[in-house]
Design a protein around this motif. Structure first.
Motif, PDB file in Angstrom:
ATOM      1  N   ASP A   1     -27.005 -32.417 -44.743  1.00 51.35           N
ATOM      2  CA  ASP A   1     -27.795 -33.321 -43.917  1.00 51.35           C
ATOM      3  C   ASP A   1     -28.816 -33.993 -44.821  1.00 51.35           C
ATOM      4  O   ASP A   1     -29.746 -33.352 -45.324  1.00 51.35           O
ATOM      5  CB  ASP A   1     -28.475 -32.546 -42.782  1.00 51.35           C
TER       6      ASP A   1
ATOM      7  N   ILE B   1     -31.792 -36.553 -45.688  1.00 46.77           N
ATOM      8  CA  ILE B   1     -32.969 -37.024 -44.956  1.00 46.77           C
ATOM      9  C   ILE B   1     -33.726 -38.043 -45.796  1.00 46.77           C
ATOM     10  O   ILE B   1     -34.051 -37.799 -46.956  1.00 46.77           O
ATOM     11  CB  ILE B   1     -33.893 -35.849 -44.576  1.00 46.77           C
TER      12      ILE B   1
ATOM     13  N   VAL C   1     -39.828 -39.385 -46.026  1.00 48.42           N
ATOM     14  CA  VAL C   1     -40.657 -38.764 -44.976  1.00 48.42           C
ATOM     15  C   VAL C   1     -42.070 -39.347 -44.972  1.00 48.42           C
ATOM     16  O   VAL C   1     -42.670 -39.536 -43.914  1.00 48.42           O
ATOM     17  CB  VAL C   1     -40.716 -37.231 -45.166  1.00 48.42           C
TER      18      VAL C   1
ATOM     19  N   LEU D   1     -40.655 -34.600 -39.272  1.00 49.42           N
ATOM     20  CA  LEU D   1     -39.641 -33.911 -40.080  1.00 49.42           C
ATOM     21  C   LEU D   1     -39.256 -32.594 -39.423  1.00 49.42           C
ATOM     22  O   LEU D   1     -38.063 -32.267 -39.310  1.00 49.42           O
ATOM     23  CB  LEU D   1     -40.167 -33.675 -41.492  1.00 49.42           C
TER      24      LEU D   1
ATOM     25  N   LEU E   1     -37.081 -33.326 -36.471  1.00 45.66           N
ATOM     26  CA  LEU E   1     -35.737 -33.763 -36.859  1.00 45.66           C
ATOM     27  C   LEU E   1     -34.886 -32.567 -37.286  1.00 45.66           C
ATOM     28  O   LEU E   1     -33.699 -32.465 -36.922  1.00 45.66           O
ATOM     29  CB  LEU E   1     -35.826 -34.785 -37.991  1.00 45.66           C
ATOM     30  N   LEU E   2     -35.474 -31.655 -38.043  1.00 43.16           N
ATOM     31  CA  LEU E   2     -34.738 -30.453 -38.450  1.00 43.16           C
ATOM     32  C   LEU E   2     -34.327 -29.635 -37.225  1.00 43.16           C
ATOM     33  O   LEU E   2     -33.189 -29.163 -37.132  1.00 43.16           O
ATOM     34  CB  LEU E   2     -35.591 -29.615 -39.400  1.00 43.16           C
TER      35      LEU E   2
ATOM     36  N   VAL F   1     -29.773 -29.168 -46.475  1.00 46.63           N
ATOM     37  CA  VAL F   1     -30.438 -30.474 -46.450  1.00 46.63           C
ATOM     38  C   VAL F   1     -30.520 -31.034 -47.863  1.00 46.63           C
ATOM     39  O   VAL F   1     -30.591 -30.284 -48.840  1.00 46.63           O
ATOM     40  CB  VAL F   1     -31.853 -30.339 -45.840  1.00 46.63           C
TER      41      VAL F   1
ATOM     42  N   PHE G   1     -33.076 -33.905 -49.495  1.00 48.39           N
ATOM     43  CA  PHE G   1     -34.170 -34.857 -49.305  1.00 48.39           C
ATOM     44  C   PHE G   1     -34.059 -35.971 -50.347  1.00 48.39           C
ATOM     45  O   PHE G   1     -33.809 -35.706 -51.521  1.00 48.39           O
ATOM     46  CB  PHE G   1     -35.521 -34.164 -49.453  1.00 48.39           C
TER      47      PHE G   1
ATOM     48  N   ALA H   1     -31.606 -39.141 -40.706  1.00 47.92           N
ATOM     49  CA  ALA H   1     -30.727 -38.256 -41.477  1.00 47.92           C
ATOM     50  C   ALA H   1     -29.288 -38.743 -41.312  1.00 47.92           C
ATOM     51  O   ALA H   1     -28.962 -39.466 -40.358  1.00 47.92           O
ATOM     52  CB  ALA H   1     -30.852 -36.818 -40.989  1.00 47.92           C
TER      53      ALA H   1
ATOM     54  N   TRP I   1     -31.561 -39.524 -35.828  1.00 48.69           N
ATOM     55  CA  TRP I   1     -32.935 -39.931 -36.123  1.00 48.69           C
ATOM     56  C   TRP I   1     -33.890 -39.550 -35.001  1.00 48.69           C
ATOM     57  O   TRP I   1     -33.481 -39.241 -33.883  1.00 48.69           O
ATOM     58  CB  TRP I   1     -33.019 -41.437 -36.376  1.00 48.69           C
TER      59      TRP I   1
END
Length: 334
Positions: free
Chosen positions: A11, A13, A16, A23, A26-27, A46, A48, A299, A315
């Motif tokens: 995933d 992302i 941020v 954040l 979203l997680l 994830v 980033f 994401a 999102w």
């Protein structure tokens, strides 16, 4: 495609920029849950895309969430230009170089990092530790058939960079070299974390939505045979007048990178897109949708596909009240 470590997918992302509470939300939306102070998913990781800091109201929270995930093996990260900026802004030039700071403390530069400084003011040791962690963040990532870089994947430049820095992590010498425009380090950091900028004609400037005046525009790197400025512009601000029709000079064209349709899926941030997330190319996704300007924190849920699918964007719209008020699921920063 089978992933390393038995996971099902990644995933990714986007930027941020201190929207730490968003954040966390979203997680949670993607079924990551906190265990021992770390967001985890039983079958996914994830990635980033950088730019955790600056501008937003919950910078320490954003950094803490990401860092704990990375250090626990639940996430990966690439460096954004704002992390690179923080590193050069806080380092004094070496003796004899004729400057005081690697990144000059101009009003513009001060303004960009101001929010980060304010939020870490009462936590100086944590800020120093955060800067040390930034030095561990690689500039790019390639694993399990996908590629990740903050702004631009320039294959020849990356090949040269990895020959010197196989882990894609920079060091102090690189950082000090990177402020000299003629240096290799400057070219790498500029292209990978900031992308390509094309200068506007003399006397023309853009008054951008974020309050800055710009004399360049951001150009993308997936047009096979670009002819005009309009073929490569990639930013929310329009070009003044009829500049989109202006023909690219040979010199401008030579500065552009190109990422072909036959290349692996690539994920970038940086370009503050607007509106509903869409794919600029079948194998490229930009995940920066202006979260800190009350846009979306976005994401992409990647499961190994070569051709990306816009239905896999996830999102959360960033609420105007994204500010420092306690949330029941918020992690302990201290």
């Amino acid at each position: 495609m089978s992933m390393t470590g038995g996971i099902e997918g990644y995933d990714l992302i986007g930027d941020v920029h201190g929207c730490g509470a968003t954040l966390a939300a979203l997680l949670e939306k993607m079924d990551y849950h906190q265990r021992d102070g770390v967001y985890r998913h039983p079958r996914r990781k994830v990635i980033f895309l950088g730019d955790l800091i600056d501008r937003g109201p919950r910078i320490r929270l954003a950094v803490t969430i990401a860092r704990r995930m990375v250090e626990s093996g639940e996430a990966f990260i690439v460096m954004g230009n704002h992390e690179a900026n923080a590193l050069t802004y806080t380092r004094r030039c070496r003796d004899g170089s004729g400057c005081e700071w690697l990144r000059e403390h101009t009003p513009r530069h001060n303004r960009i990092i101001q929010e980060t400084f304010e939020q870490y003011r009462d936590h100086p040791a944590e800020w120093e530790d955060t800067l040390a962690w930034f030095m561990d963040i690689p500039l790019l990532l390639e694993r399990d058939g996908l590629r990740v870089v903050h702004a631009c994947w320039d294959a020849p430049l990356i090949e040269r960079f990895l020959a010197r820095y196989p882990e894609a992590r920079i060091d102090e010498d690189f950082l000090h070299e990177s402020v000299r425009p003629e240096s290799f380090a400057y070219k790498v950091l500029e292209r990978l974390t900031r992308g390509t900028h094309i200068s506007l004609p003399e006397g023309v400037e853009i008054h951008s939505g974020d309050g800055f005046t710009r004399r360049t525009f951001r150009a993308h790197f997936w047009a096979a045979s670009p002819r005009t400025y309009g073929d490569v512009i990639f930013q929310p601000d329009n070009l003044p007048g009829d500049l989109e029709d202006r023909v690219l000079s040979d010199r401008e064209r030579a500065r552009l990178s190109y990422y072909g349709l036959d290349e692996p899926p690539l994920f970038v941030g940086h370009y503050w897109c607007e509106g509903i997330p869409a794919l600029p190319a079948p194998n490229i996704a930009c995940l920066d949708y202006s979260a800190v300007k009350f846009g979306r924190l976005v994401a992409y849920r990647w499961d190994g596909e070569c051709e990306l699918n816009a239905d896999k964007f996830v999102w959360i719209r960033v609420p105007r009240e994204e500010q420092a008020r306690p949330r029941p699921w918020e992690i302990d920063l201290d």
